[in-house]
Motif scaffolding. Structure first.
Motif, PDB file in Angstrom:
ATOM      1  N   SER A  62       0.848  -1.186   0.000  1.00 16.96           N
ATOM      2  CA  SER A  62       0.000   0.000   0.000  1.00 16.96           C
ATOM      3  C   SER A  62       0.884   1.236   0.000  1.00 16.96           C
ATOM      4  O   SER A  62       2.092   1.171   0.275  1.00 16.96           O
ATOM      5  N   TYR A  63       0.252   2.379  -0.302  1.00 18.25           N
ATOM      6  CA  TYR A  63       1.016   3.625  -0.284  1.00 18.25           C
ATOM      7  C   TYR A  63       1.426   3.991   1.143  1.00 18.25           C
ATOM      8  O   TYR A  63       2.496   4.564   1.360  1.00 18.25           O
ATOM      9  N   ASP A  64       0.590   3.654   2.120  1.00 19.07           N
ATOM     10  CA  ASP A  64       0.949   3.914   3.515  1.00 19.07           C
ATOM     11  C   ASP A  64       2.220   3.146   3.896  1.00 19.07           C
ATOM     12  O   ASP A  64       3.085   3.677   4.601  1.00 19.07           O
ATOM     13  N   GLU A  65       2.317   1.912   3.434  1.00 11.95           N
ATOM     14  CA  GLU A  65       3.522   1.132   3.723  1.00 11.95           C
ATOM     15  C   GLU A  65       4.749   1.781   3.079  1.00 11.95           C
ATOM     16  O   GLU A  65       5.829   1.832   3.675  1.00 11.95           O
ATOM     17  N   TYR A  66       4.575   2.250   1.851  1.00  7.17           N
ATOM     18  CA  TYR A  66       5.665   2.954   1.164  1.00  7.17           C
ATOM     19  C   TYR A  66       6.110   4.179   1.963  1.00  7.17           C
ATOM     20  O   TYR A  66       7.306   4.411   2.173  1.00  7.17           O
ATOM     21  N   ARG A  67       5.158   4.972   2.418  1.00  4.64           N
ATOM     22  CA  ARG A  67       5.507   6.192   3.154  1.00  4.64           C
ATOM     23  C   ARG A  67       6.219   5.857   4.465  1.00  4.64           C
ATOM     24  O   ARG A  67       7.136   6.575   4.876  1.00  4.64           O
ATOM     25  N   GLN A  68       5.826   4.779   5.121  1.00  2.36           N
ATOM     26  CA  GLN A  68       6.492   4.385   6.363  1.00  2.36           C
ATOM     27  C   GLN A  68       7.957   4.045   6.106  1.00  2.36           C
ATOM     28  O   GLN A  68       8.838   4.440   6.875  1.00  2.36           O
ATOM     29  N   GLU A  69       8.224   3.328   5.014  1.00  5.61           N
ATOM     30  CA  GLU A  69       9.623   2.990   4.722  1.00  5.61           C
ATOM     31  C   GLU A  69      10.396   4.232   4.289  1.00  5.61           C
ATOM     32  O   GLU A  69      11.570   4.383   4.626  1.00  5.61           O
ATOM     33  N   ARG A  70       9.749   5.106   3.529  1.00  2.00           N
ATOM     34  CA  ARG A  70      10.421   6.357   3.131  1.00  2.00           C
ATOM     35  C   ARG A  70      10.810   7.159   4.367  1.00  2.00           C
ATOM     36  O   ARG A  70      11.932   7.685   4.456  1.00  2.00           O
ATOM     37  N   THR A  71       9.889   7.259   5.332  1.00  2.00           N
ATOM     38  CA  THR A  71      10.185   7.988   6.567  1.00  2.00           C
ATOM     39  C   THR A  71      11.330   7.339   7.333  1.00  2.00           C
ATOM     40  O   THR A  71      12.186   8.042   7.902  1.00  2.00           O
ATOM     41  N   ALA A  72      11.373   6.008   7.345  1.00  2.00           N
ATOM     42  CA  ALA A  72      12.467   5.311   8.025  1.00  2.00           C
ATOM     43  C   ALA A  72      13.805   5.664   7.374  1.00  2.00           C
ATOM     44  O   ALA A  72      14.809   5.903   8.068  1.00  2.00           O
ATOM     45  N   TYR A  73      13.834   5.713   6.039  1.00  2.00           N
ATOM     46  CA  TYR A  73      15.070   6.096   5.350  1.00  2.00           C
ATOM     47  C   TYR A  73      15.415   7.557   5.613  1.00  2.00           C
ATOM     48  O   TYR A  73      16.599   7.908   5.746  1.00  2.00           O
ATOM     49  N   MET A  74      14.416   8.415   5.678  1.00  2.00           N
ATOM     50  CA  MET A  74      14.678   9.820   5.998  1.00  2.00           C
ATOM     51  C   MET A  74      15.360   9.960   7.352  1.00  2.00           C
ATOM     52  O   MET A  74      16.250  10.799   7.536  1.00  2.00           O
ATOM     53  N   GLN A  75      14.963   9.152   8.309  1.00  9.16           N
ATOM     54  CA  GLN A  75      15.597   9.176   9.624  1.00  9.16           C
ATOM     55  C   GLN A  75      17.051   8.741   9.549  1.00  9.16           C
ATOM     56  O   GLN A  75      17.918   9.282  10.255  1.00  9.16           O
TER      57      GLN A  75
END
Length: 487
Positions: A374-387
């Motif tokens: 899902s797009y929510d799952e994508y955003r969660q991983e993107r945020t993890a990489y941003m951290q």
């Protein structure tokens, strides 16, 4: 849990116009029509309140006051001045006093059930006052044209005059009450021009500060119009992309008088052409801020909705605190990188703020793939990489005081979302944090071979050859770029 911000509507058409043009500069997050105070049976505080970064700008709009042109000009002027200017100043000083003495009694609506969402209680809170008038321009033009044809029709300013002198000098206003906070008196042309040209919160607030200092320190005495004062400010280099108002040395101790014609002269300079180009580039930056601001106001943030309003507002405030020059250069850095990232590739760019030394931006472009459910799952991983990027950025930019990370999709995906967060980088890294950052950098190839963009300063030569490269950085000739901006 983040909740929607429910604002009161503007009372009349004039106030609605003011709120609309102000929100283009200050966005929905910091622009509030018709706040109310719980003192005095819930009276309106003022017509428009802007709050940004511990600074409040109070607007009183007396656009409904008509100039009685059927009367003797001096009588009509004195009546208009008292109703449009003096009454505005009275309302503004009263609103300022209320905020200073009762900061917890300001509400979003007349029901007094939704408190103002920002903290107004800090002792170092700055307050600026602006009185807005309408419908006076045509009468001013008729008056000044009778003296010398060709007037722009703006209100004139005589800051050293008292009220008796001003009432005897139609269409000139000044420092309404020198014993209280300065009130900026603007006609409809003046407020529109300021909000168009000073189209970031940082630029608008700095101009008010510089102008107030020039007047109250008795450097600026007379100006033929607000546009002339603005032209004087924008043509002087105040550093970091800001202007200034100076009394030139050749004045030999006399007061600064800004004549009619300064704005027309400024429109013909390279400085104006460059600033025109910067406004177009900065719009891309402002569009991002606007989306974030509207999402917070509507409580539609997509992620981190469990965090309080002020946490979201503070993060977006970082983006919005850049001035025009800095916003245009940041937008260029961001979108140049966006258009060069190959499809399906994670990439990033770092850059520095012009007007906020010590602030570093990390733009992270993270690709969507079919492995996400899902797009929510994508955003969660993107945020993890941003951290992870934030952790490495603290290690690589150890002189930075603040780091803002902006994450976005790569080109070609239809999601089109952005995520931001800001971190305090002023505390030195511990040994363990340095070691962790080094491991992250090597393991995930983060900021180890990054495309970096050095933002130039704002020192620009005042004359550029027509056939020389345009100083805005477009790689076009100056004559085909900023020398002839679109109307």
């Amino acid at each position: 849990m983040l909740k929607p911000i429910n604002k009161e509507a503007s009372v009349n058409e004039s106030e609605k116009i003011l709120a609309t043009i102000a929100s283009n500069t200050f966005f929905s997050l910091w622009c509030y029509p018709s706040l109310y105070r719980s003192l005095g049976k819930g009276k309106e505080l003022t017509d428009l309140t802007v709050y940004f970064n511990n600074t409040v700008i109070l607007f009183s709009d007396k656009g409904h006051v008509k100039f009685q042109e059927q009367n003797d000009p001096k009588l009509a002027w004195s009546r208009w001045y008292r109703a449009a200017v003096k009454e505005s100043a009275k309302q503004l000083h009263g609103a300022e006093s209320c905020i200073r003495n009762h900061p917890d009694k300001i509400f979003l609506n007349s029901k007094l059930d939704e408190p103002f969402p920002f903290d107004l209680s800090r002792p170092d809170l700055k307050i600026h006052l602006v009185a807005v008038t309408r419908g006076i321009g045509k009468h001013a033009k008729q008056h000044f044209d009778a003296i010398r044809p060709g007037s722009r029709g703006s209100l004139g300013y005589f800051y050293g005059a008292n009220e008796e002198q001003l009432l005897d000098k139609p269409f000139f206003v000044g420092d309404v009450d020198m014993s209280k906070t300065f009130v900026h008196v603007l006609d409809e042309g003046g407020i529109k021009l300021l909000l168009e040209e000073l189209c970031t919160p940082a630029d608008f607030i700095r101009y008010l500060e510089v102008k107030e200092d020039a007047i109250r320190n008795k450097n600026l005495l007379i100006s033929a119009g607000e546009e002339e004062t603005l032209a004087c400010y924008l043509q002087e280099d105040g550093g970091n992309g800001f202007g200034k108002i100076t009394n030139p040395p050749h004045n030999k101790g006399n007061f600064l008088v800004i004549p009619e014609g300064e704005w027309d002269h400024y429109r013909k300079t390279v400085i104006y052409a460059l600033r025109y180009q910067q406004r177009k580039e900065a719009k891309l930056w402002n569009d991002i801020i606007s989306r974030f601001a509207d999402g917070i106001v509507d409580a539609q943030v997509g992620e981190a909705s469990n965090l309080p309003f002020i946490t979201h507002a503070n993060a977006v405030q970082v983006l919005a605190s850049e001035n025009l020059l800095s916003s245009s250069l940041l937008a260029t850095a961001l979108f140049d990188k966006f258009h060069t990232v190959p499809s399906g590739t994670r990439s990033a760019r770092t850059t520095h703020s012009i007007c906020n030394p010590g602030r570093v931006y990390v733009f992270v472009f993270f690709p969507w793939s079919n492995r996400f459910n899902s797009y929510d799952e994508y955003r969660q991983e993107r945020t993890a990489y941003m951290q992870l990027y934030a952790c490495v950025a603290r290690y690589k930019f150890q002189k930075a005081k603040e780091i803002l990370v902006l994450g976005a999709d790569t080109k070609g995906h239809q999601g089109g979302s952005e995520t931001i967060f800001a971190i305090d980088a002023s505390v030195p890294l511990t040994g363990d944090e340095r070691t962790t950052a080094q491991k992250i950098m090597k393991t995930y190839n983060i900021l180890d071979n990054i495309s970096q963009r050095a933002i130039p300063g704002n020192g620009v030569a005042k004359s550029v050859s027509r056939n020389a490269p345009c100083p805005c950085g477009s790689n076009k000739k100056y004559k085909k770029c900023c020398l002839n901006p679109e109307p």
